[in-house]
Scaffold this motif. Structure first.
Motif, PDB file in Angstrom:
ATOM      1  N   THR A   1       0.739  -1.201  -0.062  1.00 42.21           N
ATOM      2  CA  THR A   1      -0.034  -0.089   0.190  1.00 42.21           C
ATOM      3  C   THR A   1       0.967   1.255  -0.144  1.00 42.21           C
ATOM      4  OG1 THR A   1      -1.821   1.180   1.237  1.00 42.21           O
ATOM      5  CG2 THR A   1      -0.208   0.039   2.361  1.00 42.21           C
ATOM      6  N   THR A   2       0.074   2.408  -0.490  1.00 44.12           N
ATOM      7  CA  THR A   2       0.981   3.762  -0.252  1.00 44.12           C
ATOM      8  C   THR A   2       0.128   4.651   0.893  1.00 44.12           C
ATOM      9  OG1 THR A   2      -0.323   4.429  -1.872  1.00 44.12           O
ATOM     10  CG2 THR A   2       1.633   3.932  -2.482  1.00 44.12           C
ATOM     11  N   ASP A   3      -0.854   3.772   1.365  1.00 44.44           N
ATOM     12  CA  ASP A   3      -1.677   4.606   2.242  1.00 44.44           C
ATOM     13  C   ASP A   3      -1.269   4.321   3.803  1.00 44.44           C
ATOM     14  OD1 ASP A   3      -4.006   6.106   3.467  1.00 44.44           O
ATOM     15  OD2 ASP A   3      -4.798   3.960   4.127  1.00 44.44           O
ATOM     16  N   THR A   4      -0.799   5.538   4.426  1.00 42.95           N
ATOM     17  CA  THR A   4      -0.002   5.597   5.613  1.00 42.95           C
ATOM     18  C   THR A   4      -1.056   5.215   6.592  1.00 42.95           C
ATOM     19  OG1 THR A   4       1.176   7.577   4.930  1.00 42.95           O
ATOM     20  CG2 THR A   4       1.539   6.802   7.251  1.00 42.95           C
ATOM     21  N   ALA A   5      -2.286   5.561   6.950  1.00 44.56           N
ATOM     22  CA  ALA A   5      -3.164   5.366   8.129  1.00 44.56           C
ATOM     23  C   ALA A   5      -3.287   4.055   8.173  1.00 44.56           C
ATOM     24  CB  ALA A   5      -4.350   6.381   7.733  1.00 44.56           C
ATOM     25  N   SER A   6      -3.745   3.280   6.880  1.00 48.63           N
ATOM     26  CA  SER A   6      -4.017   1.844   7.052  1.00 48.63           C
ATOM     27  C   SER A   6      -2.877   1.204   7.400  1.00 48.63           C
ATOM     28  CB  SER A   6      -4.657   1.534   5.656  1.00 48.63           C
ATOM     29  OG  SER A   6      -3.897   1.676   4.709  1.00 48.63           O
ATOM     30  N   ALA A   7      -1.744   1.486   7.077  1.00 48.65           N
ATOM     31  CA  ALA A   7      -0.454   0.707   7.217  1.00 48.65           C
ATOM     32  C   ALA A   7      -0.226   0.759   8.936  1.00 48.65           C
ATOM     33  CB  ALA A   7       0.765   1.414   6.477  1.00 48.65           C
TER      34      ALA A   7
ATOM     35  N   ARG B   1       6.978  10.181  12.575  1.00 51.15           N
ATOM     36  CA  ARG B   1       5.926  11.104  12.535  1.00 51.15           C
ATOM     37  C   ARG B   1       4.750  10.643  12.250  1.00 51.15           C
ATOM     38  NH1 ARG B   1      10.140  14.506  11.302  1.00 51.15           N
ATOM     39  NH2 ARG B   1       9.667  14.080   9.235  1.00 51.15           N
ATOM     40  N   ALA B   2       4.779   9.868  11.018  1.00 49.90           N
ATOM     41  CA  ALA B   2       3.498   9.132  10.330  1.00 49.90           C
ATOM     42  C   ALA B   2       2.964   8.100  11.407  1.00 49.90           C
ATOM     43  CB  ALA B   2       3.667   8.581   8.976  1.00 49.90           C
ATOM     44  N   ILE B   3       3.818   7.347  12.170  1.00 48.11           N
ATOM     45  CA  ILE B   3       3.009   6.461  13.253  1.00 48.11           C
ATOM     46  C   ILE B   3       2.673   7.187  14.433  1.00 48.11           C
ATOM     47  CG2 ILE B   3       3.678   4.475  14.737  1.00 48.11           C
ATOM     48  CD1 ILE B   3       5.976   3.992  12.863  1.00 48.11           C
TER      49      ILE B   3
ATOM     50  N   MET C   1      -1.433   6.394  14.922  1.00 48.61           N
ATOM     51  CA  MET C   1      -1.721   5.055  15.803  1.00 48.61           C
ATOM     52  C   MET C   1      -2.990   5.505  16.841  1.00 48.61           C
ATOM     53  SD  MET C   1       1.666   5.177  18.183  1.00 48.61           S
ATOM     54  CE  MET C   1       1.312   4.414  19.731  1.00 48.61           C
ATOM     55  N   ASN C   2      -3.673   4.390  17.103  1.00 48.90           N
ATOM     56  CA  ASN C   2      -4.812   4.234  18.123  1.00 48.90           C
ATOM     57  C   ASN C   2      -4.564   3.199  19.092  1.00 48.90           C
ATOM     58  OD1 ASN C   2      -5.986   6.868  17.007  1.00 48.90           O
ATOM     59  ND2 ASN C   2      -6.593   5.683  15.091  1.00 48.90           N
ATOM     60  N   ASP C   3      -3.514   2.530  18.938  1.00 51.14           N
ATOM     61  CA  ASP C   3      -3.442   1.197  19.999  1.00 51.14           C
ATOM     62  C   ASP C   3      -1.987   0.988  20.286  1.00 51.14           C
ATOM     63  OD1 ASP C   3      -2.997   0.280  17.594  1.00 51.14           O
ATOM     64  OD2 ASP C   3      -4.470  -1.321  17.705  1.00 51.14           O
ATOM     65  N   TYR C   4      -1.695   0.150  21.245  1.00 51.58           N
ATOM     66  CA  TYR C   4      -0.366   0.101  21.494  1.00 51.58           C
ATOM     67  C   TYR C   4       0.343  -0.871  20.204  1.00 51.58           C
ATOM     68  CZ  TYR C   4       3.670  -2.513  23.432  1.00 51.58           C
ATOM     69  OH  TYR C   4       5.085  -3.065  23.620  1.00 51.58           O
ATOM     70  N   LYS C   5       1.571  -0.212  19.989  1.00 51.02           N
ATOM     71  CA  LYS C   5       2.462  -0.459  19.030  1.00 51.02           C
ATOM     72  C   LYS C   5       3.975  -0.861  19.545  1.00 51.02           C
ATOM     73  CE  LYS C   5      -0.595   0.485  15.651  1.00 51.02           C
ATOM     74  NZ  LYS C   5      -1.235  -0.631  15.141  1.00 51.02           N
TER      75      LYS C   5
ATOM     76  N   ASN D   1      15.316   9.007  19.752  1.00 51.55           N
ATOM     77  CA  ASN D   1      15.017   9.955  19.097  1.00 51.55           C
ATOM     78  C   ASN D   1      13.475   9.800  18.296  1.00 51.55           C
ATOM     79  OD1 ASN D   1      15.128  12.377  17.151  1.00 51.55           O
ATOM     80  ND2 ASN D   1      17.028  11.768  16.335  1.00 51.55           N
ATOM     81  N   VAL D   2      13.425   8.656  17.936  1.00 56.21           N
ATOM     82  CA  VAL D   2      12.143   8.103  17.303  1.00 56.21           C
ATOM     83  C   VAL D   2      10.869   8.057  18.444  1.00 56.21           C
ATOM     84  CG1 VAL D   2      11.262   5.803  16.528  1.00 56.21           C
ATOM     85  CG2 VAL D   2      13.214   6.718  15.624  1.00 56.21           C
ATOM     86  N   HIS D   3      11.287   7.495  19.593  1.00 56.63           N
ATOM     87  CA  HIS D   3      10.689   7.570  20.679  1.00 56.63           C
ATOM     88  C   HIS D   3      10.035   9.004  21.119  1.00 56.63           C
ATOM     89  CE1 HIS D   3       8.808   6.867  24.694  1.00 56.63           C
ATOM     90  NE2 HIS D   3       8.691   5.663  24.494  1.00 56.63           N
ATOM     91  N   GLU D   4      10.924  10.020  21.086  1.00 56.11           N
ATOM     92  CA  GLU D   4      10.780  11.308  21.327  1.00 56.11           C
ATOM     93  C   GLU D   4      10.043  11.819  20.277  1.00 56.11           C
ATOM     94  OE1 GLU D   4      10.860  12.663  24.095  1.00 56.11           O
ATOM     95  OE2 GLU D   4      10.372  14.705  23.650  1.00 56.11           O
ATOM     96  N   THR D   5       9.894  11.438  19.047  1.00 57.72           N
ATOM     97  CA  THR D   5       9.213  12.026  17.824  1.00 57.72           C
ATOM     98  C   THR D   5       7.762  11.747  17.879  1.00 57.72           C
ATOM     99  OG1 THR D   5      11.272  12.046  16.547  1.00 57.72           O
ATOM    100  CG2 THR D   5       9.293  12.087  15.379  1.00 57.72           C
ATOM    101  N   ILE D   6       7.817  10.189  18.233  1.00 56.92           N
ATOM    102  CA  ILE D   6       6.372   9.692  18.304  1.00 56.92           C
ATOM    103  C   ILE D   6       5.803  10.568  19.496  1.00 56.92           C
ATOM    104  CG2 ILE D   6       4.846   7.681  18.784  1.00 56.92           C
ATOM    105  CD1 ILE D   6       7.320   6.336  17.118  1.00 56.92           C
ATOM    106  N   ARG D   7       6.340  10.623  20.731  1.00 58.16           N
ATOM    107  CA  ARG D   7       5.666  11.111  22.136  1.00 58.16           C
ATOM    108  C   ARG D   7       5.139  12.384  21.585  1.00 58.16           C
ATOM    109  NH1 ARG D   7       6.289  14.093  25.796  1.00 58.16           N
ATOM    110  NH2 ARG D   7       8.060  14.999  25.054  1.00 58.16           N
TER     111      ARG D   7
END
Ligand SMILES: NC(=O)C1=CN([C@@H]2O[C@H](COP(=O)(O)OP(=O)(O)OC[C@H]3O[C@@H](n4cnc5c(N)ncnc54)[C@H](O)[C@@H]3O)[C@@H](O)[C@H]2O)C=CC1
Ligand SMILES: O=C(O)[C@H]1O[C@H](OP(=O)(O)OP(=O)(O)OC[C@H]2O[C@@H](n3ccc(=O)[nH]c3=O)[C@H](O)[C@@H]2O)[C@H](O)[C@@H](O)[C@@H]1O
Length: 449
Positions: free
Chosen positions: A67-73, A104-106, A110-114, A129-135
């Motif tokens: 897919t190219t669709d971020t939300a569904s991914a 950032r896309a995640i 995201m709407n549940d545990y990942k 860095n990734v953790h802080e970006t998502i937070r």
């Protein structure tokens, strides 16, 4: 298990194909629409032995999708693998823009545990860095969701990617979270049946393990190239030396083949990135800098040997080139030694007649149409009417050659071999001048026979 993979390059696509083949449900997401369209059509964007079959089988059984669709991914997998590129920045450090764009896309969707699993090769501290970006993205959304980021570096080699992924010596997972550990154990259980391959460690050590492994392998190669250059000057034969030292199990036979310098998308960039990381913490990594410098010099060795053999008279010459990819069984030409050679030949006013079993399209894509590059359909076509021959890649099809026939094809009887494919005596018997790497015989000069 439901798994999302960001990036359908060498690592992402192989990971997706292999994980779906052992029973997981995998959704691969890529921002490159053309690439995803090709994959949806059953067309492989890269050449990797066995990959097409694996992809088609698992697309057909419904366990592998694109897919190219971020939300569904993001919605799909509990595990979210990041397998996007980390190319060198201008100063040699790893460019993390693609990794952080996925983070950032995640965070946005995201709407549940990942569990975010970093498979890209990234500098120590990137998981943080990734953790802080998502937070931060979650905080902007006003969401308080639980997630973990772990490091799971990949050790596959192009050309043997599926075998390496399936039978690799170890699976490194860097995480401090028990919940992430259990999910990673479940993901890799099919690969962990016969003996324990999973190695859990802290995140920073896992990140450094990847760079240390590549830097060690690159060091072995540069070391051998240095000894090869010495062997030439001392009248010794590097092939005998290689056998001699490889027989010591403390040294071993792997990754001690001398040649025209290491290429590919990883050793050059990872050695540079680690050197840069060291500088950033105030440490001069002198050995790593030398590994890189020796490699740079080695990449010029084929041109220098050829120029010397032809008495520096390259203008107007046509040079046959066997092998364009950075190693056999791939169409990848990233940082390939063939590119340094071709570009030097063009600067010197020579033409190139090249053949590679898989990398012709890639070469055309990189260099386009030009008068001084003739891409031909066989090794025979490449040498017919050429002045001299240079071998850059040790594809099987180049290994067995009738040297008497070859002598008849070349206007000047010179063969420069960047992979030491032949016995110098056999080549010389046919009246050819043979210049290999680190072989005393290759020191011969035209006119001496
Ligand atoms: N090529 C190899 O043999 C190995 C590579 N690695 C590491 O794995 C990482 C990936 O390498 P390759 O697979 O060779 O790269 P690649 O360049 O072949 O593929 C990367 C893919 O990521 C996609 N991408 C970029 N931004 C994206 C986004 N925001 N969302 C989704 N997809 C996105 C690109 O369109 C591209 O298709 C790098 O860090 C590399 O160092 C590690 C082991 C082996
Ligand atoms: O991080 C990565 O991307 C990967 O980098 C390398 O894999 P790869 O670049 O695909 O290919 P290699 O077989 O390692 O070859 C790299 C270069 O070194 C050269 N080489 C290799 C071995 C050798 O003895 N001598 C030598 O000159 C090859 O010709 C090639 O140009 C590592 O081998 C993988 O373990 C790693 O996962």
């Amino acid at each position: 298990m439901r798994i999302t993979i960001f990036g359908t390059g060498y690592v992402g696509l192989v990971t997706g194909a292999c994980l779906s083949d052992v029973g997981h449900n995998v959704l691969c997401m890529d921002v490159d629409e053309a690439k995803v369209a090709r994959l949806l059509d059953g067309d492989m964007p890269i050449f990797e032995p066995g990959l097409e079959h694996l992809v088609k089988r698992n697309v057909a059984n419904g366990r592998l999708r694109f897919t190219t669709d971020t939300a569904s991914a993001v919605a799909f997998g509990t595990l979210q693998f990041i397998a996007v590129g980390t190319p060198p920045d201008e100063d040699g450090s790893a460019d993390l823009q693609y990794v952080l764009a996925v983070a950032r896309a995640i965070g946005e969707h995201m709407n549940d545990y990942k569990v975010i699993v970093d498979k890209s090769t990234v500098p120590v501290g990137t998981a943080n860095n990734v953790h802080e970006t998502i937070r931060q993205v979650l905080a902007k959304r006003g969401c308080d969701l639980d997630f973990n980021v772990c490091s799971n570096p990949e050790f596959l080699k192009e050309g043997a990617a599926i075998e390496d992924f399936t039978y690799g010596a170890r699976i490194i997972v860097g995480t401090e979270s028990e919940r992430a550990k259990e999910l990673m154990r479940e993901c890799y259980a099919p690969y962990n049946r016969h003996h324990e391959k999973l190695m859990f460690m802290d995140v920073r050590s896992a990140e450094l393990t990847k760079y240390a492994a590549n830097a060690m392998l690159a060091t072995k190669i540069s070391f051998m190239n240095e000894i090869a250059n010495l062997a030439e000057r001392l009248g010794a034969d590097i092939e005998a030396v290689r056998h001699g030292i490889g027989s010591d199990p403390r040294i071993g036979y792997h990754f001690i083949y001398p040649g025209c310098g290491y290429g590919g998308s990883c050793f050059p960039k990872d050695v540079q990135a680690l050197t840069r990381t060291a500088q950033q913490v105030g440490y001069e990594a002198e050995l790593l800098a030398s590994v890189e410098a020796v490699n740079q010099r080695q990449k010029g060795t084929l041109f220098n040997k050829l120029a010397q053999a032809l008495n520096r008279d390259l203008t107007g010459k046509t040079i046959a080139l066997w092998g364009l990819s950075f190693k056999p069984n791939t169409d990848d030409m990233r940082d390939a030694p063939s590119r340094d050679l071709m570009e030097s030949l063009w600067t010197a006013g020579a033409k190139v007649r090249a053949y590679d079993p898989e990398a012709m399209n890639e070469c055309r894509r990189i260099y386009g149409d030009r008068d001084d590059l003739i891409l031909v359909k066989s090794r025979e076509d490449a040498v017919r009417g050429a002045d001299a021959l240079v071998i850059c890649t040790e594809w099987k099809v180049f290994r067995s050659v009738d040297f008497y026939w070859l002598k008849q094809q070349l206007a000047i009887p010179v063969v420069v071999d960047g992979r030491n494919l032949y016995e110098p005596y056999d080549v010389k018997q046919a009246g050819l001048l043979y210049f290999a790497v680190g072989r005393a015989d290759s020191l011969q000069k035209p006119g001496k026979n």
